[in-house]
Design a protein around this motif. Structure first.
Motif, PDB file in Angstrom:
ATOM      1  N   PHE A 146       0.842  -1.193   0.000  1.00  0.00           N
ATOM      2  CA  PHE A 146       0.000   0.000   0.000  1.00  0.00           C
ATOM      3  C   PHE A 146       0.878   1.244   0.000  1.00  0.00           C
ATOM      4  O   PHE A 146       1.934   1.266   0.609  1.00  0.00           O
ATOM      5  CB  PHE A 146      -0.921   0.007   1.230  1.00  0.00           C
ATOM      6  N   ASN A 147       0.402   2.292  -0.685  1.00  0.00           N
ATOM      7  CA  ASN A 147       1.161   3.542  -0.801  1.00  0.00           C
ATOM      8  C   ASN A 147       2.576   3.287  -1.333  1.00  0.00           C
ATOM      9  O   ASN A 147       3.558   3.775  -0.792  1.00  0.00           O
ATOM     10  CB  ASN A 147       1.216   4.301   0.527  1.00  0.00           C
ATOM     11  N   THR A 148       2.637   2.488  -2.391  1.00  0.00           N
ATOM     12  CA  THR A 148       3.931   2.288  -3.038  1.00  0.00           C
ATOM     13  C   THR A 148       4.051   3.238  -4.226  1.00  0.00           C
ATOM     14  O   THR A 148       3.060   3.806  -4.689  1.00  0.00           O
ATOM     15  CB  THR A 148       4.063   0.844  -3.546  1.00  0.00           C
ATOM     16  N   ARG A 150       5.364   3.019   1.643  1.00  0.00           N
ATOM     17  CA  ARG A 150       5.755   4.261   2.319  1.00  0.00           C
ATOM     18  C   ARG A 150       4.762   4.563   3.432  1.00  0.00           C
ATOM     19  O   ARG A 150       3.591   4.159   3.365  1.00  0.00           O
ATOM     20  CB  ARG A 150       5.778   5.418   1.313  1.00  0.00           C
TER      21      ARG A 150
END
Lengths: 764, 306
Positions: free
Chosen positions: A613-615, A625
């Motif tokens: 997630f949130n890459t 991140r």
């Protein structure tokens, strides 16, 4: 060699002498000192008072009552003393006592309620004037909870949300986000029993009826070894015991909910019963005449009850229960219906015993059940979920006054937890998971006062969870230094573990379900560091400041991208991640006079990271991140005031200002229009950093007036007139995107508008 | 006042600690728009090679029109890989119109259970896209499905299918129903009311009515390894003749659809938080997916009194 041997022997004799000299005075003192102990209670009702201050003026020695209202002061030299007891909202109690060597004086104290806050106080000892506030702890009075402007009905959690370090996700949620933690990181106890979903109305209100509540205490962080099972905080709620002297009650009628409360004495005891029910039916019936999309059924009810019995002067028994549920039935099409029933039931039976002049013990058996049964039927196809938790436990706690400088606490909490989670689709079971686990915790903690200015506490808690065979140790430590009169510097550290996770949606808590650790799903854990200062700058004022840092590791949450659990192994349901939180809180309170209230300011940051997630979209191998969750509000400021205008009228106001919550501003978009099934295009946003943008600041002013009077001379009555969001600020909750429009349409979804409210309460 | 100042002499220590904690931490920054190449292609077992669409993302607040976002001058190749991952066959594509590339080989049929690799390069861009899909195994409806079924009766149609699983993951199905007579009066009650009350929806939106993703775990696996799928009544949007298609999808398509369906809400994600959808394309985003499917025709009769 001979010289060395003689020197060694000399040193050894010296060491033995020193040890003897350190023990001997204590031993001698132990034989000669006295003890005074007892129960502190409300003179009018007989309710025990928790955390009341009791002290001996001449020697500046004092303590506070425990969760059962019991106090004990030991190691007192024989002599004459003035014993004083105090508690906010009560008149100061004074009594001259005389203690002889080795005497144990039992002195039960009854405090008289004070209807007017005192402007001046006379002689007070240092131990008496300081509120016994441990690090990271806050306490709320039920009077404050009932008087504050409230969205339709007074609510315990919404009042708690006004404290520094505690944040609300939205106007529609009573969930507690404490020091960067999600609501499931707070252990919620009602009369020592865990409550798993303490909400009504899809999260709008908590299940705690202010009429029934006696004490609300929040351990925001660094909580002691007595508690465990959550990596964040603990909220303890104790219901009233009931009036031991006379029968009475109150009736309150409001726009959308009404309450009845009754209490009274029994021989050597008391009872209490409080019922609260929504009264929406008339409004729904009217609305149904003009609109189809109105629920057939939409109500909640809760019942609190307690009975207490004193078998002897040293033995108190109590039985407390809570039952409550919400029901919704909503036909939203001719051939479609949604139904939901969820609720909690708790019961606790306890035996509190003064075992000796130095030992207090309690034994409690608890039972807690949470159930959640949503169901849809659409075009003849039913979808049903059945989730319930049953938690049966036994806990025992002991407090030992070892000597004048050491107080030992120890206890255990063991039980059986059963979680059932079943999904069915079209009358077929699609996912069925049943976990039955035993859990045991044992703790020991010592509070040592090596000198007048120092209090050192160290403890350890051991937790064992059979499902997954997890054994975890949780050390705790705290220190308090009093460099000057009315100044306390505090520090605390603790390691905390959590074996449960809550699956919830911030917008709607009606479908909440709990999941537990198992093979392949280890417990989460975290460390907390807290540093604070507590002062009394002037009489009747308090100023507190705290900074904190906490870690969260091995967080396990239901993977939000799993849309169908059928056929998956249990561990495949989760995503595993980590988080941090840090911040500073400042609290300034005025406790006496016609104007009372507090100012609270919090600076807080929190963040989370989950693999996958949130890459970086074009470089996913660089890893996930950190991103801030929605409840990461950096600046949060609250003002709460209460002004006594006259004997009949009082006014109160609450103003909250908070900087904007994070949200994700999408950067790009694309569309997949050739998926071989279905007719809809699959529209997709691309985003850079998740939650890197901020909504506009949130601010809201609530105020209210209370008029006190009588009800045909049969009892006291109060009118509550309130305005929520007085200037109708349309605070933004989130942005909603509509791909039916091209370019994409972005709409604001706003929170509460101005809401007036009236209620009438009669106390008889 | 003197007393107050003495008490507060410890406060600077706390404030300093606070300042150190906060200034040491980075804050997150928004990232502006940057164009990303997008690929879309679906390999269906037993059918000819599909077209490949290439485009680029546009800013989120701008109108999206494929033709304007389309990418031309691309070199598109699909490889059939052996079990050891080596190239066994190669299929080249030519641009039919900007953004749409057709295979030169019109004979090859996509092989169930096999792995294909897509490779895209551009003459005038540095981007290079790579994606791999393993087509689900052979899927066949093997039982005699009744030609007629009374809507919402006790005789719910059952489809027994061969197990198309190729690895150690369970099958993920999508069942879609295509009406041969999609007129308003043929709509079943739930869909009729939906179309009537929602101005944004039209009859045409339900002509090809697809289910959400359904895991194999929802269905009964028979002793012979076949799977019995009970067809849910909610899938029937129109009375009359319908083609019921059972699709088994690969992990690429499963990841795209499950993450896309909750990107804007409906899961445990907080309102306002948007995560990226799961893509399996190196050098860009998009979908290179594999599907195995079979279909049967069923006439859904209107029950008496409806």
């Amino acid at each position: 060699m001979k010289k060395t041997s003689k020197l060694f022997q000399k040193r050894r004799r010296l060491i033995v002498f020193i040890i003897l000299m350190s023990i001997l005075p204590s031993a001698v003192a132990a034989q000669e000192t006295a003890t005074v102990n007892g129960i502190v209670s409300d003179k009018e009702t007989g309710e025990t008072l928790l955390l009341a201050n009791v002290s001996l003026i001449e020697i500046n020695k004092g303590t506070s009552t425990n969760n059962s209202g019991f106090y004990s002061i030991t190691g007192i030299e024989p002599g004459n003393y003035r014993l004083v007891a105090s508690y906010i909202g009560y008149r100061r109690f004074e009594k001259e006592i005389s203690l002889e060597a080795g005497e144990s004086l039992r002195l039960d104290i009854e405090l008289v309620p004070e209807s007017i806050e005192l402007e001046e106080v006379t002689v007070r000892s240092e131990a008496e004037t300081e509120e016994q506030k441990n690090i990271g702890t806050a306490q709320l009075t039920t009077r404050l909870i009932k008087d504050l402007p409230a969205v339709i009905i007074p609510d315990v959690f919404r009042s708690v949300q006004l404290l520094p370090g505690v944040k609300a996700a939205s106007d529609f949620s009573s969930g507690l986000y404490i020091r960067g933690g999600s609501p499931d990181q707070t252990l919620i106890l009602l009369d020592e029993t865990t409550v798993y979903n303490p909400t009504h109305f899809f999260g709008f209100y908590s299940t705690f009826n202010p009429d029934a509540v006696k004490d609300v205490r929040l351990f925001k962080g660094g909580y002691p070894a007595r508690y465990g099972g959550r990596i964040g905080s603990v909220l303890t709620v104790y219901n009233k015991d009931g009036n031991r002297n006379q029968t009475g009650g109150a009736v309150s009628v409001g726009l959308l909910a009404s309450r009845v409360f009754m209490e009274g004495p029994i021989k050597n005891g008391s009872w209490m019963l409080a019922v609260r029910r929504s009264t929406l039916e008339p409004f729904l019936a009217i609305a149904r005449n003009s609109s189809d999309n109105i629920p057939d059924q939409f109500n909640f009810i809760d019942i609190n009850g307690k009975i207490n019995f004193d078998a002897t002067q040293n033995d108190r028994f109590s039985l407390a229960f809570y039952t409550g549920n919400d029901k919704v039935s909503f036909p939203f099409r001719d051939d479609a219906n949604i139904g939901l029933r969820y609720g909690n039931q708790t019961v606790s039976a306890s035996w509190k015993k003064i075992l000796s002049k130095r030992v207090f013990g309690s034994l409690t058996v608890t039972g807690s059940r949470y159930f959640n049964k949503p169901g849809f039927e659409i075009a003849g196809t039913p979808f049903e979920r059945d989730n319930d938790i049953l938690d049966i436990s036994v806990k025992a706690d002991f407090e030992f006054d070892l000597n004048s400088t050491n107080t030992l606490s120890a206890g255990m909490w063991g039980g059986n937890l059963e979680l059932n989670f079943n999904d069915s689709f079209d009358n077929n079971d699609t996912f069925s998971n049943r976990i039955r686990t035993n859990y045991t915790s044992v703790y020991i903690q010592n509070e040592w006062q090596p000198a007048n200015k120092w209090v050192l506490t160290a403890g350890i808690r051991t937790n064992y969870f059979t499902e997954g065979n997890y054994l975890r140790l949780s050390p705790r430590a705290s220190a308090e230094f009093r460099p000057a009169e009315k100044v306390r510097i505090q520090a605390a550290y603790g390691r905390y573990h959590q074996f449960l996770t809550l699956v919830t949606n911030e917008a709607f808590s009606g479908f909440d379900l709990w999941l537990t650790t198992d093979d392949g799903v280890p417990p989460s854990f975290g460390d907390q560091f807290v540093l604070g200062i507590k002062t009394i700058p002037l009489s009747g004022f308090a100023f507190d400041a705290e900074v904190y840092y906490r870690t969260m590791r091995d967080l396990f949450e239901l993977d939000p991208f799993i849309t169908d659990q059928a056929g998956l192994d249990y561990s495949e349901l989760f995503r595993f991640g980590e988080g941090d939180a840090w911040g500073a809180e400042f609290f300034f309170e005025k406790q006496t006079g016609t104007l009372t209230g507090f100012l609270g300011y919090t600076y807080g940051e929190t963040r989370r990271k989950f693999p996958g997630f949130n890459t970086d979209l074009l470089n996913p191998v660089s890893g996930a991140r950190f991103f801030p969750p929605k409840f990461d509000r950096r600046h949060d400021f609250n003002i709460v005031t209460n002004l006594r205008l006259s004997n009949r009228w009082s006014a109160n106001a609450v103003f909250n200002y908070a900087t904007g919550q994070p949200f994700t501003e999408p950067s790009g978009r694309t569309s997949f229009s050739d998926v071989p099934f279905g007719t809809d295009d699959r529209n997709v946003f691309t985003v850079g950093n998740v939650n890197a943008s901020r909504l506009p600041a949130y601010h809201r002013l609530d105020f209210g007036f209370i008029r006190s009077g009588t009800f045909f001379n049969m009892g006291r009555a109060e009118w509550h007139f309130q305005i929520i969001n007085a200037y109708s600020r349309r605070n933004v909750w989130f942005f909603q995107f509509d791909f039916d429009e091209n370019p994409v349409d972005r709409d604001e979804v706003t929170l509460l508008p101005i809401v007036p409210s009236v209620s009438y309460t009669v106390n008889f | 006042m003197k007393i107050m100042f003495r008490q507060f002499r410890y406060l600077p220590f706390l404030v300093l600690t606070t300042a150190i904690l906060f200034t040491a931490c980075d804050s997150l920054e928004e990232e502006g728009f940057s164009e990303i190449p997008v690929v879309e292609s679906y390999m269906i077992a037993g059918r000819p090679l599909p077209f490949v669409k290439l485009s680029a993302t546009v800013p989120a607040n701008e109108e999206y029109v494929f033709e304007e976002a389309a990418l031309g001058d691309a070199n598109v190749i699909i490889y059939l890989l052996s079990e050891s991952g080596e190239e066994e066959d190669i299929f080249r594509f030519t641009m039919k119109q900007k953004g749409i590339y057709l295979p030169e080989n019109r004979v090859h049929r996509v092989l169930p259970g096999r792995t294909y690799q897509l490779e895209v390069t551009f003459d005038e861009r540095d981007d290079q896209l790579n994606a791999v899909t393993t087509i689900p195994g052979d899927l066949k409806i093997i039982n005699e499905v009744p030609e007629f079924a009374i809507y919402q009766s006790e005789n719910q149609p059952e489809l027994v299918v061969t197990n198309p699983s190729t690895g150690n993951r369970q099958n993920v199905f999508v069942i879609n129903t295509i009406s041969f007579d999609p007129v308003f009066n043929n709509l079943t009650p739930f869909y009729m009311e939906t179309v009537t009350e929602d101005d944004a929806l039209e009859v045409e939106d339900f002509v090809n009515n697809d289910s959400p993703l359904i895991n194999e775990g929802n269905f009964e696996v028979n002793a012979d390894g076949t799977i019995t799928i009970k067809y849910p009544w909610i899938g029937v949007a129109f009375f009359g003749e319908n083609r019921v298609v059972v699709n088994s999808i690969d992990s690429n398509l499963n990841d795209l659809l499950r993450s896309q369906s909750v990107q804007l809400g409906g899961s445990t994600i907080s309102p306002g938080e948007i995560q990226n959808v799961i893509f399996h394309v190196d050098g860009g985003i998009g979908i290179f997916g594999g599907i195995a499917s079979d279909s049967v025709n069923i006439f859904f009769e209107r029950p008496p009194g409806m």
